[in-house]
Design a protein around this motif. Structure first.
Motif, mmCIF file in Angstrom:
data_model
loop_
_atom_site.group_PDB
_atom_site.id
_atom_site.type_symbol
_atom_site.label_atom_id
_atom_site.label_comp_id
_atom_site.label_asym_id
_atom_site.label_seq_id
_atom_site.Cartn_x
_atom_site.Cartn_y
_atom_site.Cartn_z
ATOM 1 N N LEU A 205 0.727 -1.237 -0.152
ATOM 2 C CA LEU A 205 0.051 -0.091 0.106
ATOM 3 C C LEU A 205 1.066 1.211 -0.048
ATOM 4 O O LEU A 205 0.624 2.240 -0.754
ATOM 5 N N GLU A 206 1.824 1.198 0.633
ATOM 6 C CA GLU A 206 2.850 2.308 0.939
ATOM 7 C C GLU A 206 3.446 2.374 -0.457
ATOM 8 O O GLU A 206 3.752 3.699 -0.852
ATOM 9 N N LEU A 207 3.944 1.335 -0.937
ATOM 10 C CA LEU A 207 4.612 1.427 -2.213
ATOM 11 C C LEU A 207 3.739 2.041 -3.483
ATOM 12 O O LEU A 207 4.439 2.746 -4.246
ATOM 13 N N ALA A 208 2.509 1.936 -3.478
ATOM 14 C CA ALA A 208 1.679 2.301 -4.295
ATOM 15 C C ALA A 208 1.616 3.674 -4.390
ATOM 16 O O ALA A 208 1.401 4.439 -5.136
ATOM 17 N N LEU A 211 4.789 5.083 -5.786
ATOM 18 C CA LEU A 211 4.864 4.803 -7.335
ATOM 19 C C LEU A 211 3.514 4.978 -8.006
ATOM 20 O O LEU A 211 2.884 4.083 -8.551
ATOM 21 N N GLU A 212 3.202 6.347 -8.110
ATOM 22 C CA GLU A 212 2.039 6.425 -8.837
ATOM 23 C C GLU A 212 1.615 6.026 -10.229
ATOM 24 O O GLU A 212 0.493 5.662 -10.478
ATOM 25 N N SER A 213 2.588 6.031 -10.797
ATOM 26 C CA SER A 213 2.451 5.375 -12.435
ATOM 27 C C SER A 213 2.390 4.015 -12.425
ATOM 28 O O SER A 213 1.889 3.539 -13.520
ATOM 29 N N CYS A 214 2.751 3.189 -11.391
ATOM 30 C CA CYS A 214 2.394 1.843 -11.501
ATOM 31 C C CYS A 214 0.927 1.620 -11.163
ATOM 32 O O CYS A 214 0.320 2.179 -10.552
ATOM 33 N N THR A 215 0.598 0.031 -11.590
ATOM 34 C CA THR A 215 -0.735 -0.162 -10.925
ATOM 35 C C THR A 215 -0.586 -1.571 -10.316
ATOM 36 O O THR A 215 0.348 -2.431 -10.342
ATOM 37 N N GLY A 226 -11.031 2.321 6.679
ATOM 38 C CA GLY A 226 -10.118 3.364 7.538
ATOM 39 C C GLY A 226 -8.695 3.441 7.060
ATOM 40 O O GLY A 226 -7.907 4.045 7.788
ATOM 41 N N LEU A 227 -8.346 3.009 5.471
ATOM 42 C CA LEU A 227 -6.888 3.082 5.246
ATOM 43 C C LEU A 227 -6.992 4.035 4.103
ATOM 44 O O LEU A 227 -8.140 4.124 3.278
ATOM 45 N N ASP A 228 -6.177 4.858 3.866
ATOM 46 C CA ASP A 228 -5.938 5.868 2.706
ATOM 47 C C ASP A 228 -5.253 4.997 1.637
ATOM 48 O O ASP A 228 -4.413 4.679 1.511
ATOM 49 N N VAL A 229 -6.470 4.607 0.684
ATOM 50 C CA VAL A 229 -6.089 3.900 -0.302
ATOM 51 C C VAL A 229 -5.783 4.575 -1.767
ATOM 52 O O VAL A 229 -6.955 5.353 -2.330
ATOM 53 N N PRO A 230 -4.696 4.749 -2.282
ATOM 54 C CA PRO A 230 -4.523 5.414 -3.520
ATOM 55 C C PRO A 230 -5.399 4.718 -4.860
ATOM 56 O O PRO A 230 -5.598 3.779 -4.710
ATOM 57 N N LYS A 231 -5.488 5.630 -5.571
ATOM 58 C CA LYS A 231 -6.192 4.986 -7.043
ATOM 59 C C LYS A 231 -5.827 3.934 -7.721
ATOM 60 O O LYS A 231 -6.289 3.360 -8.608
ATOM 61 N N ASN A 232 -4.220 4.006 -7.520
ATOM 62 C CA ASN A 232 -3.594 2.878 -8.372
ATOM 63 C C ASN A 232 -3.362 1.494 -7.744
ATOM 64 O O ASN A 232 -2.833 0.756 -8.193
ATOM 65 N N ILE A 233 -4.189 1.291 -6.705
ATOM 66 C CA ILE A 233 -4.460 -0.043 -6.139
ATOM 67 C C ILE A 233 -5.605 -0.491 -6.110
ATOM 68 O O ILE A 233 -6.451 0.335 -5.574
ATOM 69 N N GLN A 234 -5.926 -1.844 -6.419
ATOM 70 C CA GLN A 234 -7.196 -2.371 -6.407
ATOM 71 C C GLN A 234 -7.320 -3.614 -5.487
ATOM 72 O O GLN A 234 -6.529 -4.288 -5.535
#
Length: 349
Positions: A205-208, A211-215, A226-234
């Motif tokens: 999750l932290e790596l995502a 590395l915003e350009s990665c999926t 309750g976790l801040d999940v970036p858009k590039n992780i599913q």
């Protein structure tokens, strides 16, 4: 021709247990003993029911085969000894470990550890799925402190014979489809919600985020609240084998960042489908990936980021994918496990 009868004891039916059952049915008639041991308050009732079930069947079977050490392996081991029936216990991971900091391992619980110890002492032979379940140590969690595990680490005076029989995989099902194009800079991990920290979900999750350009994909669990999940992780939730294979086929890299790993079944499936492995340097994971993967020596997000960026920059060719797949085909096929099992387990009409 009548097949020899075998008493098979298992607390659950994960895919590797189901696969063993199908192999064994080619040669033996199985009497299956199972209860929902996750209902801990009912464990005394299950033990009583199991005791009488074994008494009824023990004299008609050639041997007893148990998956996992635990409460359920106690009566099979002692009754097998009393009635002169060989007892084999297949060890998968948690039954050889104690990591209190991560709330992991059957051997961290005193009563359960005692049940495992007695089961292992009375068994005819232990069948760990990797040599690391016999003895292993690493400092993955903390550089300054080694963590030691394996049944010989916890029970150093144990005299029971053992034979390592690795897990095996259906190399025709988990097969690299050279017609499927992999998504560049894509990463996959398979883990359940209870395994989130144990298998490095927080690192991914932290790596995502970095590395915003990665999926990134995580199969086996839903998006945690309750976790801040970036858009590039599913978070993909539970997937069927076919669905999971489809993700393996289209993903370039696979994470197995476990603090402890009995074997690494999902890792092998992903590698068969051509995923480049990025794994923690624990247990037998380095042995599985050989020279075809990236090793994370410590649970350090900065080190992980550095390694991943370097591996992305190196590029991935079809040849790399073929080599990764061939490593599992050559060493961990279902046929190899079947041959080792059949050579170890008794067979008499």
């Amino acid at each position: 021709m009548t097949k020899p009868k075998v008493l098979l004891v298992t607390p659950a039916f994960p895919s590797f247990v189901r696969q063993d059952i199908m192999m064994l049915l080619e040669r033996y008639e199985l009497i299956v003993n199972t209860y929902n041991w996750t209902q801990k308050t009912k464990a005394p009732l299950y033990l009583l029911a199991q005791f009488f079930h074994i008494l009824v069947h023990i004299q008609q079977v050639s041997f007893v085969l148990v998956h996992f050490g635990g409460y359920w392996s106690f009566f099979p081991a002692i009754l097998g000894k009393v009635f002169g029936k060989p007892v084999y216990i297949i060890l998968h991971g948690t039954d050889c470990a104690s990591i209190p900091a991560l709330n992991y391992g059957s051997l961290r619980i005193p009563l359960l550890k005692w049940f495992c110890k007695k089961s292992y002492e009375w068994a005819s032979m232990l069948l760990p799925v990797s040599q690391s379940l016999v003895f292993t140590e690493n400092n993955f969690l903390q550089k300054e402190r080694k963590v030691t595990n394996g049944f010989m680490a916890h029970f150093p005076n144990l005299k029971t014979a053992y034979q390592v029989i690795p897990n095996g995989f259906d190399v025709e099902f988990w097969k690299l489809d050279k017609g499927t194009k992999k998504k560049p800079d894509s990463f996959l991990a398979v883990l359940s919600a209870p395994q989130y920290i144990l298998k490095g979900g927080d690192l991914i999750l932290e790596l995502a985020k970095r590395l915003e350009s990665c999926t990134f994909f995580i199969a086996g669990m839903d998006k945690p609240s309750g976790l801040d999940v970036p858009k590039n992780i599913q978070f993909l939730g539970q997937l069927s084998a076919e669905q999971l294979k489809a993700y393996y086929q289209k993903t370039t890299f696979y994470f197995q960042l476990s603090a402890f790993e009995g074997f690494g079944c999902a890792l092998c499936e992903a590698m068969l489908c051509g995923c480049i492995p990025i794994v923690s340097q624990v247990n037998n994971l380095p042995e599985i990936v050989g020279n075809n993967g990236v090793l994370l020596t410590h649970r350090d997000i900065n080190l992980l980021e550095k390694l991943v960026i370097s591996r992305i920059q190196s590029g991935v060719t079809q040849e790399h994918q073929n080599e990764v797949s061939s490593t599992i085909i050559n060493n961990y096929s279902k046929a190899v496990r079947k041959a080792l099992l059949f050579n170890t387990l008794p067979y008499a009409h």
